[in-house]
Design a protein around this motif. Structure first.
Motif, PDB file in Angstrom:
ATOM      1  N   ARG A 452       3.622  -6.693  -1.465  1.00 27.48           N
ATOM      2  CA  ARG A 452       3.984  -7.784  -2.377  1.00 27.48           C
ATOM      3  C   ARG A 452       2.772  -8.648  -2.703  1.00 27.48           C
ATOM      4  O   ARG A 452       2.562  -9.051  -3.851  1.00 27.48           O
ATOM      5  CB  ARG A 452       5.105  -8.627  -1.765  1.00 27.48           C
ATOM      6  N   ARG A 453       1.952  -8.931  -1.678  1.00 24.85           N
ATOM      7  CA  ARG A 453       0.756  -9.759  -1.907  1.00 24.85           C
ATOM      8  C   ARG A 453      -0.201  -9.075  -2.880  1.00 24.85           C
ATOM      9  O   ARG A 453      -0.710  -9.706  -3.818  1.00 24.85           O
ATOM     10  CB  ARG A 453       0.056 -10.029  -0.565  1.00 24.85           C
ATOM     11  N   LEU A 454      -0.436  -7.785  -2.684  1.00 19.29           N
ATOM     12  CA  LEU A 454      -1.359  -7.060  -3.562  1.00 19.29           C
ATOM     13  C   LEU A 454      -0.763  -6.876  -4.953  1.00 19.29           C
ATOM     14  O   LEU A 454      -1.491  -6.862  -5.950  1.00 19.29           O
ATOM     15  CB  LEU A 454      -1.717  -5.711  -2.947  1.00 19.29           C
ATOM     16  N   GLY A 455       0.554  -6.719  -5.031  1.00 17.71           N
ATOM     17  CA  GLY A 455       1.197  -6.610  -6.336  1.00 17.71           C
ATOM     18  C   GLY A 455       0.969  -7.852  -7.183  1.00 17.71           C
ATOM     19  O   GLY A 455       0.703  -7.768  -8.390  1.00 17.71           O
ATOM     20  N   LYS A 456       1.063  -9.031  -6.539  1.00 22.96           N
ATOM     21  CA  LYS A 456       0.807 -10.284  -7.256  1.00 22.96           C
ATOM     22  C   LYS A 456      -0.667 -10.410  -7.637  1.00 22.96           C
ATOM     23  O   LYS A 456      -1.014 -10.856  -8.729  1.00 22.96           O
ATOM     24  CB  LYS A 456       1.231 -11.475  -6.387  1.00 22.96           C
ATOM     25  N   LEU A 457      -1.533 -10.000  -6.702  1.00 20.81           N
ATOM     26  CA  LEU A 457      -2.973 -10.092  -6.959  1.00 20.81           C
ATOM     27  C   LEU A 457      -3.392  -9.202  -8.118  1.00 20.81           C
ATOM     28  O   LEU A 457      -4.213  -9.599  -8.968  1.00 20.81           O
ATOM     29  CB  LEU A 457      -3.739  -9.704  -5.693  1.00 20.81           C
ATOM     30  N   LEU A 458      -2.814  -7.987  -8.192  1.00 24.50           N
ATOM     31  CA  LEU A 458      -3.201  -7.005  -9.209  1.00 24.50           C
ATOM     32  C   LEU A 458      -2.304  -7.037 -10.445  1.00 24.50           C
ATOM     33  O   LEU A 458      -2.525  -6.278 -11.393  1.00 24.50           O
ATOM     34  CB  LEU A 458      -3.167  -5.596  -8.601  1.00 24.50           C
ATOM     35  N   HIS A 459      -1.288  -7.903 -10.418  1.00 24.96           N
ATOM     36  CA  HIS A 459      -0.367  -8.055 -11.557  1.00 24.96           C
ATOM     37  C   HIS A 459       0.309  -6.735 -11.921  1.00 24.96           C
ATOM     38  O   HIS A 459       0.354  -6.337 -13.082  1.00 24.96           O
ATOM     39  CB  HIS A 459      -1.104  -8.619 -12.783  1.00 24.96           C
ATOM     40  N   THR A 460       0.817  -6.043 -10.898  1.00 25.28           N
ATOM     41  CA  THR A 460       1.500  -4.779 -11.135  1.00 25.28           C
ATOM     42  C   THR A 460       2.547  -4.542 -10.055  1.00 25.28           C
ATOM     43  O   THR A 460       2.429  -5.051  -8.933  1.00 25.28           O
ATOM     44  CB  THR A 460       0.501  -3.603 -11.150  1.00 25.28           C
ATOM     45  N   LYS A 461       3.558  -3.767 -10.399  1.00 20.25           N
ATOM     46  CA  LYS A 461       4.560  -3.347  -9.422  1.00 20.25           C
ATOM     47  C   LYS A 461       4.233  -1.980  -8.827  1.00 20.25           C
ATOM     48  O   LYS A 461       4.938  -1.516  -7.931  1.00 20.25           O
ATOM     49  CB  LYS A 461       5.941  -3.293 -10.085  1.00 20.25           C
ATOM     50  N   ASN A 462       3.182  -1.363  -9.333  1.00 16.66           N
ATOM     51  CA  ASN A 462       2.832  -0.007  -8.904  1.00 16.66           C
ATOM     52  C   ASN A 462       1.918  -0.009  -7.677  1.00 16.66           C
ATOM     53  O   ASN A 462       0.832   0.578  -7.671  1.00 16.66           O
ATOM     54  CB  ASN A 462       2.165   0.763 -10.053  1.00 16.66           C
ATOM     55  N   VAL A 463       2.347  -0.700  -6.627  1.00 18.39           N
ATOM     56  CA  VAL A 463       1.610  -0.719  -5.373  1.00 18.39           C
ATOM     57  C   VAL A 463       2.518  -0.124  -4.302  1.00 18.39           C
ATOM     58  O   VAL A 463       3.669  -0.546  -4.152  1.00 18.39           O
ATOM     59  CB  VAL A 463       1.193  -2.147  -4.978  1.00 18.39           C
ATOM     60  N   TYR A 464       2.008   0.849  -3.554  1.00 13.69           N
ATOM     61  CA  TYR A 464       2.814   1.572  -2.582  1.00 13.69           C
ATOM     62  C   TYR A 464       2.095   1.610  -1.236  1.00 13.69           C
ATOM     63  O   TYR A 464       0.882   1.827  -1.180  1.00 13.69           O
ATOM     64  CB  TYR A 464       3.069   3.008  -3.047  1.00 13.69           C
ATOM     65  N   GLY A 465       2.861   1.397  -0.174  1.00  7.07           N
ATOM     66  CA  GLY A 465       2.311   1.505   1.172  1.00  7.07           C
ATOM     67  C   GLY A 465       2.502   2.904   1.711  1.00  7.07           C
ATOM     68  O   GLY A 465       3.596   3.471   1.622  1.00  7.07           O
ATOM     69  N   LEU A 466       1.430   3.472   2.255  1.00  3.11           N
ATOM     70  CA  LEU A 466       1.503   4.834   2.802  1.00  3.11           C
ATOM     71  C   LEU A 466       1.555   4.746   4.324  1.00  3.11           C
ATOM     72  O   LEU A 466       0.644   4.204   4.955  1.00  3.11           O
ATOM     73  CB  LEU A 466       0.290   5.647   2.355  1.00  3.11           C
ATOM     74  N   PRO A 467       2.611   5.261   4.947  1.00  5.56           N
ATOM     75  CA  PRO A 467       2.741   5.153   6.407  1.00  5.56           C
ATOM     76  C   PRO A 467       1.735   6.031   7.138  1.00  5.56           C
ATOM     77  O   PRO A 467       1.161   6.946   6.560  1.00  5.56           O
ATOM     78  CB  PRO A 467       4.180   5.632   6.658  1.00  5.56           C
TER      79      PRO A 467
END
Length: 517
Positions: A452-467
Motif C-alpha cells: 500500500r505504501r509503495l502504491g501511493k508512492l508510485l501512484h499505481t495499484k499495480n504493486v504486488y508482493g512476492l512471498p
C-alpha cells in the motif's frame, strides 16, 4: 529516378536470406519472399527500398519505428540491412499470409454484412489504438485497403509503415505531405500537422469504400445512399463523423470509435477483446496471442533485489498454462545462467539441448542470447512465451526490450530506505521515453502494508508482493497466486487465473491486498 531492383529469385542477401519470389511492389520499393538459410523452413518478407539522393533516410526511420513496436496487428521487424553506396537498404520482417483487403472484398460474390464491416473496423482500430497510445504517438498516415491483409481466419494485419511518423505537439504542420488520395485526411495535403484523428479519417474512408462495394472513399450523398442500401445503415452516422473535414468534428480517439461501433453493432464485438483500459492508456498487455510468442520482461530497480529468482518463478508458473516456455538471461554481465546450468546438471534437473547455449529444467527452456539476432531466433522457434531476465543493467538495448514487451515488470526492494530506487527507476526510464504505461511492480517479501505504501508512492495499484520461495522451479501456492495475478491478462481464457479463479487467489494469498467490501 528509376527503381531497378538488385534482387532476383535465387540471390542470397546478407549471406542468410535467399530470395524466392516477388510479393509486391510500389514506387520506390519491392517486397520479396525470402527463405532463412540459418533457420530451416522459416521464411520472411524482405522489403527492398531505394532512397532518393538528398532526402532523409525514410527506410531507416521505418525500421526504427517497427523495432519499437510489438503488436499482433503490426509487422515485426527481425533484421535491418543499412543502405549501400547506391542507396538500397533492406528490412526483414514477418511474412504475413493473406490477401489485401480491397481484393478480399472485390472478389466476393456478395457484399460484406454489417457485422463483418464493423468487425473489420474494430480490428483496424485495435492496431491504431496501439500506435496512437505509443509514447510518443505514432501516426500511420496511409491507412488504406491495400495496406491491410486479411488472413484465412478473417483477421486483419497492417503491412506497410513507409510514411508513419511520430506526433510532435510543437509542430503545426507536416514537413512532407504524404498519403493516398481518396483515403488521406484533408490536413495531410498541407496546412496543419496530421494527428491520430487523421488516421481515424482514413479508417472512415476505408469503411465507406468497403461498404459501398469498393466504389466510394469520399463522403457524398450518393455514397451515403449506396452505403445504406448495402445494409450498413447502423454504421452511417459513425462513418460520416469519421469523414468530417475538420479534425475537431471527428471522434477524438480510437477508443471512442470502438465504443460507438460496439454499441451500433453488438454482434461485431463477439470476438473482439474487451478491456477495461482508460482512454489513452497503452494496450501493452491486453490483446490476443494469435500464434505470436508472448514476451514478459523483468528488470531490477537495483542489483540484488531478486530479479532472477522472480523471473524463474514466473517462467515455471507460466509453464503450467503454456506448453512451450523459455527463460532468457539478457544481461551480458549476468552469470546466473552458467551457474544454473552447472547446478541443474549436477542435480539431474536439466536436459541439455543440442545447442550448448540452452538447457531445460522441468520443461522450461533456459537460454542466454548473446546478441539481439540470437534473441530474435529464439522468438522464431514456436515458443508460447519467453520470460526475459534483464537484470539491473540500463543499456539501451535492454531498455528497449523492457519497453516493447507484452508485460513489463519492475522488481524492487520493499525496504523504506530503498524506496527511492523505484521512483528513480520510474523517472529515469520515463525521461528516456522507455517507460511502459501499464507497468507492474513486484516486491519480494513485501507485506500488504508495504504494498500500500509503495502504491501511493508510485501512484499505481499495480504493486504486488512476492512471498519467499525456496523452490522457484516448482513454485508453491502463494507464489503461483501472485504471479498468476500479475500476468492474468495474458493467461489462456480457460485454465488461467481469470474470473472466479482470481477471486479464489485473492482470498488465498496473504501477499495480495484484499479488496475493500
Amino acid at each position: 529516378m528509376r527503381f531497378v531492383s538488385k534482387l532476383d529469385p535465387g540471390k542470397v542477401l546478407a549471406e542468410r536470406y535467399r530470395v524466392e519470389r516477388l510479393l509486391g511492389q510500389g514506387g520506390m520499393s519491392r517486397v520479396y519472399l525470402a527463405a532463412d538459410l540459418k533457420l530451416r523452413g522459416k521464411v520472411w518478407a524482405v522489403k527492398e527500398c531505394l532512397t532518393r539522393p538528398g532526402e532523409p533516410l525514410l527506410v531507416a526511420r521505418e525500421a526504427e519505428l517497427l523495432i519499437s513496436l510489438n503488436h499482433h496487428r503490426l509487422p515485426r521487424i527481425v533484421d535491418f540491412i543499412d543502405a549501400d553506396q547506391d542507396g538500397y537498404s533492406y528490412i526483414v520482417m514477418d511474412f504475413m499470409e493473406g490477401v489485401h483487403l480491397d481484393r478480399y472484398v472485390g472478389t466476393r460474390t456478395e457484399g460484406l454484412k454489417v457485422e463483418e464491416l464493423a468487425r473489420f473496423g474494430l480490428q483496424m482500430l485495435e492496431g491504431l489504438q496501439y500506435l496512437h497510445n505509443h509514447q510518443p504517438p505514432i501516426i500511420h498516415r496511409d491507412v488504406k485497403p491495400s495496406n491491410v491483409l486479411v488472413d484465412g481466419k478473417g483477421q486483419l494485419k497492417f503491412v506497410d509503415f513507409g510514411i508513419a511518423r511520430m506526433f510532435a505537439e510543437s509542430k503545426t504542420e507536416d514537413t512532407v505531405q504524404l498519403g493516398t488520395v481518396g483515403f488521406a485526411a484533408p490536413e495531410q495535403y498541407g496546412g496543419r500537422q496530421s494527428d491520430p484523428r487523421s488516421d481515424l479519417y482514413s479508417l472512415g474512408a476505408v469503411m465507406l469504400y468497403l461498404g459501398s462495394g469498393c466504389r466510394f472513399s469520399v463522403w457524398s450523398q450518393e455514397a451515403a445512399s449506396i452505403f445504406r442500401t448495402q445494409g450498413h445503415g447502423p454504421l452511417l452516422s459513425i462513418v460520416s463523423r469519421l469523414l468530417m473535414q475538420n479534425p475537431e468534428d471527428r471522434y477524438a480517439s480510437a477508443e471512442m470509435v470502438i465504443s460507438a461501433l460496439r454499441e451500433a453493432v453488438p454482434g461485431a464485438a463477439d470476438n473482439y477483446p474487451k478491456t477495461s483500459r482508460r482512454p489513452n492508456q497503452a494496450s501493452s498487455v491486453v490483446h490476443p496471442r494469435n500464434g505470436r510468442t508472448l514476451v514478459l520482461a523483468l528488470m531490477g530497480a537495483s542489483s540484488g533485489v531478486g530479479t532472477t529468482s522472480a523471473a524463474i518463478t514466473l517462467a515455471h508458473v507460466l509453464s503450467r498454462h503454456f506448453k512451450r516456455v523459455a527463460m532468457a538471461e539478457m544481461d551480458p554481465r549476468a552469470t546466473a545462467f552458467q551457474r544454473l546450468a552447472h547446478m541443474s546438471e549436477d542435480d539431474g534437473l536439466s536436459t541439455r539441448s543440442t545447442s550448448s547455449s540452452t538447457f531445460r529444467i522441468f520443461g522450461v527452456v533456459y537460454a542466454k542470447p548473446c546478441a539481439r539476432s540470437e534473441f530474435i531466433d529464439l522468438l522464431t522457434q514456436g515458443l508460447d512465451c519467453v520470460v526475459c531476465d534483464l537484470g539491473a543493467a540500463r543499456g539501451s538495448e535492454l531498455l528497449e526490450e523492457f519497453q516493447r514487451a507484452d508485460l513489463s515488470i519492475v522488481v524492487g526492494s520493499g525496504a523504506v530506505w530503498r524506496s527511492e530506487e523505484l521512483t528513480r527507476f520510474e523517472e529515469a526510464t520515463k525521461a528516456g521515453g522507455k517507460l511502459p504505461l501499464d507497468l507492474r511492480f513486484c516486491i519480494p517479501f513485501a507485506a500488504p502494508s508495504t504494498i500500500r505504501r509503495l502504491g501511493k508512492l508510485l501512484h499505481t495499484k499495480n504493486v504486488y508482493g512476492l512471498p519467499p520461495e525456496q523452490e522457484p522451479f516448482e513454485p508453491g501456492a502463494d507464489s503461483t497466486a501472485v504471479m498468476e495475478m500479475i500476468c492474468s491478462d495474458l493467461l489462456p481464457r480457460y485454465g488461467g487465473a481469470t474470473g472466479t479463479a482470481l477471486q479464489r487467489i485473492m482470498h488465498r494469498s496473504s501477499y495480495l491486498i484484499k479488496p475493500k467490501r
